[in-house]
Design a protein around this motif. Structure first.
Motif, mmCIF file in Angstrom:
data_model
loop_
_atom_site.group_PDB
_atom_site.id
_atom_site.type_symbol
_atom_site.label_atom_id
_atom_site.label_comp_id
_atom_site.label_asym_id
_atom_site.label_seq_id
_atom_site.Cartn_x
_atom_site.Cartn_y
_atom_site.Cartn_z
ATOM 1 N N ASP A 76 -3.554 -3.019 11.686
ATOM 2 C CA ASP A 76 -2.607 -2.962 10.828
ATOM 3 C C ASP A 76 -2.016 -1.416 10.796
ATOM 4 O O ASP A 76 -1.082 -1.043 11.324
ATOM 5 N N ALA A 77 -3.085 -0.307 10.414
ATOM 6 C CA ALA A 77 -3.225 0.539 9.764
ATOM 7 C C ALA A 77 -4.197 1.404 9.629
ATOM 8 O O ALA A 77 -5.136 2.233 9.243
ATOM 9 N N PRO A 78 -4.710 1.755 11.482
ATOM 10 C CA PRO A 78 -5.902 3.263 11.600
ATOM 11 C C PRO A 78 -5.351 4.401 11.016
ATOM 12 O O PRO A 78 -6.523 4.442 11.490
ATOM 13 N N ASP A 79 -4.097 4.596 10.881
ATOM 14 C CA ASP A 79 -4.602 5.729 10.247
ATOM 15 C C ASP A 79 -4.812 5.962 9.045
ATOM 16 O O ASP A 79 -4.088 7.744 7.631
ATOM 17 N N LEU A 80 -4.986 5.303 7.893
ATOM 18 C CA LEU A 80 -4.666 5.171 6.367
ATOM 19 C C LEU A 80 -5.822 5.402 5.738
ATOM 20 O O LEU A 80 -6.854 4.958 6.204
ATOM 21 N N ALA A 81 -6.372 6.361 4.777
ATOM 22 C CA ALA A 81 -7.018 7.215 4.379
ATOM 23 C C ALA A 81 -6.847 6.383 3.212
ATOM 24 O O ALA A 81 -6.655 6.014 2.211
ATOM 25 N N CYS A 82 -8.877 6.613 3.022
ATOM 26 C CA CYS A 82 -9.115 5.819 1.846
ATOM 27 C C CYS A 82 -10.676 6.305 1.803
ATOM 28 O O CYS A 82 -11.583 6.293 2.740
ATOM 29 N N ARG A 83 -11.416 6.437 0.496
ATOM 30 C CA ARG A 83 -12.311 7.197 -0.212
ATOM 31 C C ARG A 83 -13.169 5.916 -0.104
ATOM 32 O O ARG A 83 -12.800 5.067 -0.607
ATOM 33 N N ILE A 97 0.720 -0.671 0.234
ATOM 34 C CA ILE A 97 0.050 0.048 0.230
ATOM 35 C C ILE A 97 1.268 1.257 -0.291
ATOM 36 O O ILE A 97 1.379 1.385 0.870
ATOM 37 N N TRP A 98 0.278 1.960 -0.722
ATOM 38 C CA TRP A 98 1.484 3.442 -0.891
ATOM 39 C C TRP A 98 0.817 4.027 0.181
ATOM 40 O O TRP A 98 -0.679 4.514 0.624
ATOM 41 N N ARG A 99 1.761 5.007 1.331
ATOM 42 C CA ARG A 99 1.428 6.216 2.776
ATOM 43 C C ARG A 99 2.350 6.964 2.196
ATOM 44 O O ARG A 99 3.404 7.227 1.614
ATOM 45 N N GLY A 100 1.666 7.903 1.853
ATOM 46 C CA GLY A 100 2.467 9.106 2.585
ATOM 47 C C GLY A 100 1.257 10.829 2.065
ATOM 48 O O GLY A 100 0.396 10.566 2.388
ATOM 49 N N ASP A 101 1.569 11.896 1.914
ATOM 50 C CA ASP A 101 0.930 12.536 1.071
ATOM 51 C C ASP A 101 1.749 13.887 0.327
ATOM 52 O O ASP A 101 2.020 12.925 -0.473
ATOM 53 N N GLU A 102 1.226 15.073 0.128
ATOM 54 C CA GLU A 102 2.020 15.697 -0.775
ATOM 55 C C GLU A 102 3.352 16.132 -1.199
ATOM 56 O O GLU A 102 3.412 16.276 -1.788
#
Length: 365
Positions: free
Chosen positions: A54-61, A20-25
């Motif tokens: 494992d990744a509660p802060d993963l952002a997904c629409r 999974i890609w994790r990051g921001d701008e």
């Protein structure tokens, strides 16, 4: 009770490898996760399980989880897809599933991208222009016309077609001048609508939406979750109509000489007085090829396409110069529709008094 199993298969859930890609701008990276996958699940199910473990802060629409809202657009193994419509059974058991955000649009965080580009293009697209004097609710059209454009109204605006289009995917500089496949089919839908009164949908698509940038690779059609034939039924017909209008030599010349409702007739065919023409022009009338009678009422009917008893003018030869040559001009259009045979020093539109639609010696033959 000790081992979790699926009701359908009666076997334990398996761990599958995800990247999974994790990051921001500001940047990011691909991270590996081993996630439990049950039979019958889709990628979005796995994303939700990953958020719960494992990744509660993963952002997904996501929204409907039924393939109708278009929110969960992402790239799965490099292909733009809906997370809720991509079944895990389509991947090999030992295959690592890579999930990344839509590449064409700026990343906000993780799998969430800024798709405001599409809404800006939506605002730029001229809306449906209803016929004057017809109230909403009183619109009437044939079922065949409804069915013709109904396909394009199935769009759920997932923007997969927008992100896969290489015109903006590989060339950020094109975004200002390119609306993309989703808005080409919007223009096509309105162009096919029998009640839309805006006449220049094709011209707008070419001049403002960047229709000419599209080289019909059909990538947009391949990724559409609603199976809309974006290229074959929308973009190609629009491009064909634009090309016919601008570049087909017969259509182009005919539209210049006999442009319905656009070209002022400054000389008359035989049997009619030029005074009638100028009198009509003084009233703001514009003669079409269909209105040969020069009668104001008949001309109004001809413009509306209902004058079945009109007088059709006899065919006339185009004007030639003193050397017998045919000068092809752009007539009264505000710009050349094709490279001008006169060079770049000719300005448009040409003054109406310089135009002659009839052969000067036609009455002698």
């Amino acid at each position: 009770m000790g081992t979790e199993s699926t009701p359908a298969a009666g076997r334990p859930a398996a761990k599958r490898q995800f990247r999974i890609w994790r990051g921001d701008e500001s940047g990011g990276e691909l991270r590996d996760y081993a996630v439990e996958v049950n039979e019958g699940e889709v990628v979005l199910d796995v994303i939700h399980r990953l958020q719960a473990t494992d990744a509660p802060d993963l952002a997904c629409r996501w929204n409907c989880k039924a393939g109708k809202c278009g929110s969960c657009s992402m790239e799965i193994n490099g292909m733009p897809k809906l997370g809720c419509m991509t079944r895990m059974s389509t991947f090999e058991e030992g295959e690592t599933v890579t999930v990344t955000p839509l590449r064409t649009f700026p990343v906000i965080r993780d799998l969430v991208t800024d798709v405001s580009f599409n809404y800006e293009k939506a605002r730029e697209t001229p809306a449906f222009a209803p016929p004057p004097g017809v109230a909403p609710g009183d619109y009437r059209m044939q079922q065949v016309d409804v069915e013709r454009s109904q396909e394009f109204r199935k769009c759920i605006e997932c923007f997969l077609c927008q992100t896969v289009c290489h015109v903006v995917r590989d060339h950020e500089e094109n975004k200002q001048a390119f609306a993309g496949p989703r808005y080409f089919i919007r223009a096509a839908e309105l162009d096919m609508h029998p009640l839309d009164t805006k006449p220049d949908r094709k011209e707008y698509a070419q001049a403002e939406q960047g229709l000419g940038f599209c080289n019909i690779t059909k990538c947009c059609t391949e990724v559409c979750p609603e199976h809309i034939k974006i290229t074959d039924n929308g973009i190609i017909p629009m491009k064909e109509r634009v090309v016919d209008r601008r570049y087909d030599p017969l259509v182009w010349l005919g539209s210049k000489i006999f442009r319905r409702g656009q070209v002022p007739q400054t000389s008359v065919t035989s049997g009619h007085s030029s005074d009638a023409v100028h009198a009509s022009a003084a009233h703001g009338g514009v003669h079409s090829h269909a209105g040969g009678s020069h009668d104001p009422q008949a001309e109004a009917q001809a413009q509306g396409g209902v004058n079945w008893h009109r007088e059709v003018p006899r065919p006339t030869s185009p004007a030639v110069d003193e050397h017998g040559k045919l000068p092809l001009t752009e007539l009264t259009f505000d710009r050349p529709a094709a490279p001008s045979p006169f060079g770049d020093d000719v300005t448009f539109p040409l003054p109406p008094e310089h135009l002659n639609f009839a052969h000067p010696d036609q009455d002698k033959h």
